[in-house]
Design a protein around this motif. Structure first.
Motif, mmCIF file in Angstrom:
data_model
loop_
_atom_site.group_PDB
_atom_site.id
_atom_site.type_symbol
_atom_site.label_atom_id
_atom_site.label_comp_id
_atom_site.label_asym_id
_atom_site.label_seq_id
_atom_site.Cartn_x
_atom_site.Cartn_y
_atom_site.Cartn_z
ATOM 1 N N CYS A 98 0.839 -1.196 0.000
ATOM 2 C CA CYS A 98 0.000 0.000 0.000
ATOM 3 C C CYS A 98 0.877 1.249 0.000
ATOM 4 C CB CYS A 98 -0.914 -0.001 1.221
ATOM 5 S SG CYS A 98 -2.140 -1.333 1.225
ATOM 6 N N THR A 99 0.763 2.042 -1.042
ATOM 7 C CA THR A 99 1.606 3.228 -1.184
ATOM 8 C C THR A 99 0.787 4.518 -1.152
ATOM 9 O OG1 THR A 99 1.457 3.051 -3.609
ATOM 10 C CG2 THR A 99 3.322 1.966 -2.528
ATOM 11 N N ASP A 100 -0.456 4.415 -0.713
ATOM 12 C CA ASP A 100 -1.339 5.579 -0.734
ATOM 13 C C ASP A 100 -1.239 6.421 0.530
ATOM 14 O OD1 ASP A 100 -2.706 3.093 0.283
ATOM 15 O OD2 ASP A 100 -4.136 4.584 0.985
ATOM 16 N N GLY A 101 -0.434 5.985 1.500
ATOM 17 C CA GLY A 101 -0.273 6.747 2.734
ATOM 18 C C GLY A 101 -1.417 6.590 3.713
ATOM 19 N N GLY A 102 -2.281 5.609 3.485
ATOM 20 C CA GLY A 102 -3.428 5.402 4.360
ATOM 21 C C GLY A 102 -3.080 4.607 5.607
ATOM 22 N N ASP A 103 -4.089 4.364 6.430
ATOM 23 C CA ASP A 103 -3.871 3.607 7.655
ATOM 24 C C ASP A 103 -5.035 2.665 7.963
ATOM 25 O OD1 ASP A 103 -5.825 5.421 8.312
ATOM 26 O OD2 ASP A 103 -4.745 6.341 9.976
ATOM 27 N N ALA A 104 -5.819 2.334 6.932
ATOM 28 C CA ALA A 104 -6.961 1.445 7.143
ATOM 29 C C ALA A 104 -7.280 0.707 5.842
ATOM 30 C CB ALA A 104 -8.181 2.229 7.620
ATOM 31 N N PHE A 105 -7.843 -0.492 5.985
ATOM 32 C CA PHE A 105 -8.164 -1.338 4.839
ATOM 33 C C PHE A 105 -9.660 -1.307 4.517
ATOM 34 C CE2 PHE A 105 -4.612 -3.609 7.001
ATOM 35 C CZ PHE A 105 -3.660 -3.550 5.986
ATOM 36 N N PRO A 106 -10.055 -0.838 3.338
ATOM 37 C CA PRO A 106 -11.406 -1.163 2.888
ATOM 38 C C PRO A 106 -11.495 -2.690 2.724
ATOM 39 C CG PRO A 106 -10.456 0.611 1.570
ATOM 40 C CD PRO A 106 -9.332 0.030 2.399
ATOM 41 N N TRP A 107 -12.624 -3.282 3.070
ATOM 42 C CA TRP A 107 -12.714 -4.747 3.039
ATOM 43 C C TRP A 107 -14.101 -5.180 2.589
ATOM 44 C CZ3 TRP A 107 -14.426 -7.524 7.988
ATOM 45 C CH2 TRP A 107 -15.124 -6.664 8.821
ATOM 46 N N ASP A 168 -25.297 3.817 1.008
ATOM 47 C CA ASP A 168 -25.649 4.809 2.018
ATOM 48 C C ASP A 168 -26.437 4.093 3.101
ATOM 49 O OD1 ASP A 168 -26.517 6.895 3.592
ATOM 50 O OD2 ASP A 168 -27.026 8.211 1.910
ATOM 51 N N VAL A 169 -25.715 3.527 4.062
ATOM 52 C CA VAL A 169 -26.338 2.656 5.058
ATOM 53 C C VAL A 169 -27.317 3.408 5.945
ATOM 54 C CG1 VAL A 169 -24.543 2.921 6.804
ATOM 55 C CG2 VAL A 169 -25.827 0.781 6.681
ATOM 56 N N MET A 170 -27.124 4.705 6.142
ATOM 57 C CA MET A 170 -28.017 5.467 6.992
ATOM 58 C C MET A 170 -29.322 5.808 6.288
ATOM 59 S SD MET A 170 -26.386 5.520 9.772
ATOM 60 C CE MET A 170 -27.429 6.646 10.705
ATOM 61 N N ALA A 171 -29.244 6.122 5.004
ATOM 62 C CA ALA A 171 -30.448 6.505 4.264
ATOM 63 C C ALA A 171 -31.238 5.291 3.799
ATOM 64 C CB ALA A 171 -30.073 7.383 3.072
ATOM 65 N N ASP A 172 -30.533 4.284 3.263
ATOM 66 C CA ASP A 172 -31.218 3.108 2.720
ATOM 67 C C ASP A 172 -30.198 1.984 2.594
ATOM 68 O OD1 ASP A 172 -32.650 1.187 1.388
ATOM 69 O OD2 ASP A 172 -33.141 2.417 -0.353
ATOM 70 N N VAL A 173 -30.240 1.039 3.529
ATOM 71 C CA VAL A 173 -29.229 -0.015 3.562
ATOM 72 C C VAL A 173 -29.300 -0.910 2.326
ATOM 73 C CG1 VAL A 173 -30.622 -1.738 4.789
ATOM 74 C CG2 VAL A 173 -28.138 -1.696 5.131
ATOM 75 N N SER A 174 -30.434 -0.917 1.628
ATOM 76 C CA SER A 174 -30.549 -1.756 0.434
ATOM 77 C C SER A 174 -29.711 -1.224 -0.723
ATOM 78 C CB SER A 174 -32.011 -1.891 0.000
ATOM 79 O OG SER A 174 -32.520 -0.667 -0.491
ATOM 80 N N SER A 182 -17.077 -2.357 4.274
ATOM 81 C CA SER A 182 -16.627 -0.987 4.558
ATOM 82 C C SER A 182 -17.800 -0.019 4.532
ATOM 83 C CB SER A 182 -15.580 -0.545 3.536
ATOM 84 O OG SER A 182 -14.463 -1.376 3.558
ATOM 85 N N GLY A 183 -18.649 -0.166 3.522
ATOM 86 C CA GLY A 183 -19.777 0.742 3.377
ATOM 87 C C GLY A 183 -20.796 0.592 4.484
ATOM 88 N N LYS A 184 -21.024 -0.642 4.930
ATOM 89 C CA LYS A 184 -22.047 -0.899 5.947
ATOM 90 C C LYS A 184 -21.530 -0.683 7.364
ATOM 91 C CE LYS A 184 -22.790 -5.045 4.476
ATOM 92 N NZ LYS A 184 -23.323 -6.413 4.582
ATOM 93 N N THR A 185 -20.226 -0.842 7.561
ATOM 94 C CA THR A 185 -19.658 -0.683 8.907
ATOM 95 C C THR A 185 -18.573 0.390 8.851
ATOM 96 O OG1 THR A 185 -18.061 -2.515 8.588
ATOM 97 C CG2 THR A 185 -20.221 -3.075 9.505
ATOM 98 N N ARG A 186 -17.319 0.000 8.737
ATOM 99 C CA ARG A 186 -16.206 0.941 8.604
ATOM 100 C C ARG A 186 -14.987 0.149 8.126
ATOM 101 N NH1 ARG A 186 -16.481 -0.542 13.933
ATOM 102 N NH2 ARG A 186 -14.496 -1.047 14.977
ATOM 103 N N LYS A 187 -13.913 0.845 7.827
ATOM 104 C CA LYS A 187 -12.691 0.189 7.390
ATOM 105 C C LYS A 187 -12.005 -0.501 8.568
ATOM 106 C CE LYS A 187 -11.887 3.668 3.792
ATOM 107 N NZ LYS A 187 -10.956 4.729 3.302
ATOM 108 N N VAL A 188 -11.144 -1.475 8.237
ATOM 109 C CA VAL A 188 -10.346 -2.161 9.249
ATOM 110 C C VAL A 188 -9.072 -1.352 9.487
ATOM 111 C CG1 VAL A 188 -9.017 -4.236 9.791
ATOM 112 C CG2 VAL A 188 -11.236 -4.443 8.662
ATOM 113 N N SER A 189 -8.866 -0.924 10.701
ATOM 114 C CA SER A 189 -7.674 -0.152 11.038
ATOM 115 C C SER A 189 -6.424 -1.020 10.891
ATOM 116 C CB SER A 189 -7.775 0.369 12.472
ATOM 117 O OG SER A 189 -6.596 1.045 12.844
ATOM 118 N N ALA A 190 -5.387 -0.457 10.281
ATOM 119 C CA ALA A 190 -4.132 -1.184 10.073
ATOM 120 C C ALA A 190 -3.278 -1.130 11.335
ATOM 121 C CB ALA A 190 -3.382 -0.601 8.886
#
Length: 270
Positions: A98-107, A168-174, A182-190
């Motif tokens: 990972c070379t994007d400088g991030g600190d969490a994994f979309p999964w 958009d899990v808050m407006a309409d989870v479907s 990632s969209g329904k919960t959050r990213k996994v912290s590295a």
């Protein structure tokens, strides 16, 4: 005998009270239809009923740890939600590629696992040929859905037409793919340690057993993946050790593979 025609009253001739009754009846009809549809969807998502947990693991120097997803089958909604627990013991975000400088994994849960000889993989071995796109049986149809582009286009959500949905899990989870964790919960912290995620919109775990879990860099690059494995039933009868392995049958606990084995039948990796 002539059939008597019932006159159609103009809108202005209908009393306000009758209009109100008609609106209430229409709302009730729509609500009933919605309940039927929701029950149908719930039945579709529930599927079979014999898996309570799935697991995955990683054993490389760059990523060491495990994942477990569980469902509470004692509650009526248990098969439509899930709890994910990720326990990372070692993680090196940059060394994984990972070379994007991030600190969490979309999964995400992906639609297949095509590595018959192993249960974990990295880099290019996590590509679409081996893991497919996002698991999406309910046609959330985000850009990375396994149904893109052809099947999603049939329901007006094709990415080539610019119609892919955004979760958009808050407006309409479907609007979310079932596999878009990632969209329904959050990213996994590295970072090392345990992380828990409550998933409000999932399916029976039987439906995703033997599919895959994929970790991405912040820029979308796939860097680690693993098979979602069913748990082996515990041995029955006789004395067991602290991990539940049947001693009298020659079983002992293998920490690296996280299961009971007979050492003369199965090697326990260091």
């Amino acid at each position: 005998k002539k059939k008597k025609n019932n006159p159609v009253l103009p809108e202005a001739a209908i009393s306000p009270s009758r209009k109100m009754v008609a609106r209430v009846l229409a709302i009730c009809a729509l609500a009933s239809a919605s309940l039927v549809d929701d029950d149908h969807v719930k039945r579709e998502l529930q599927g079979a009923d014999n898996t309570d947990a799935l697991t995955s693991k990683w054993t490389s120097p760059e990523l060491t740890g495990n994942l477990k997803v569980i469902q509470d089958t004692k509650k009526w909604w248990g098969r439509t939600r899930a709890r994910w627990v990720v326990n990372l013991k070692a993680v090196d975000y940059e060394a994984l590629g990972c070379t994007d400088g991030g600190d969490a994994f979309p999964w995400h849960v992906h639609a297949k696992w095509d590595h018959p000889d192993k249960d974990e993989a990295y880099g290019e071995d996590c590509g679409p040929a081996f893991t497919g796109g996002h698991y999406d049986p309910t046609f959330g149809c985000g850009p990375a859905s396994d149904n893109q582009p052809e099947e999603c286009a049939k329901v007006g959500r094709g990415k080539d037409d610019g119609e892919a949905q955004t979760c958009d899990v808050m407006a309409d989870v479907s609007t979310c793919e079932l596999g878009d964790l990632s969209g329904k919960t959050r990213k996994v912290s590295a970072t090392t340690g345990k992380q828990a995620f409550d998933d409000p919109f999932f399916t029976n775990l039987d439906n995703v057993q033997d599919l895959s879990i994929v970790f991405h860099c912040g820029d979308g690059k796939r860097v680690a993946c693993a098979k979602l494995r069913g748990q082996e039933p515990p041995p029955i009868g006789g004395e067991t050790d602290a991990q539940g392995c049947l001693i009298s049958a020659g079983y002992s606990w293998c920490a690296s593979s996280e299961k009971c084995i007979r050492t003369w039948e199965t090697e326990c990796p260091a």
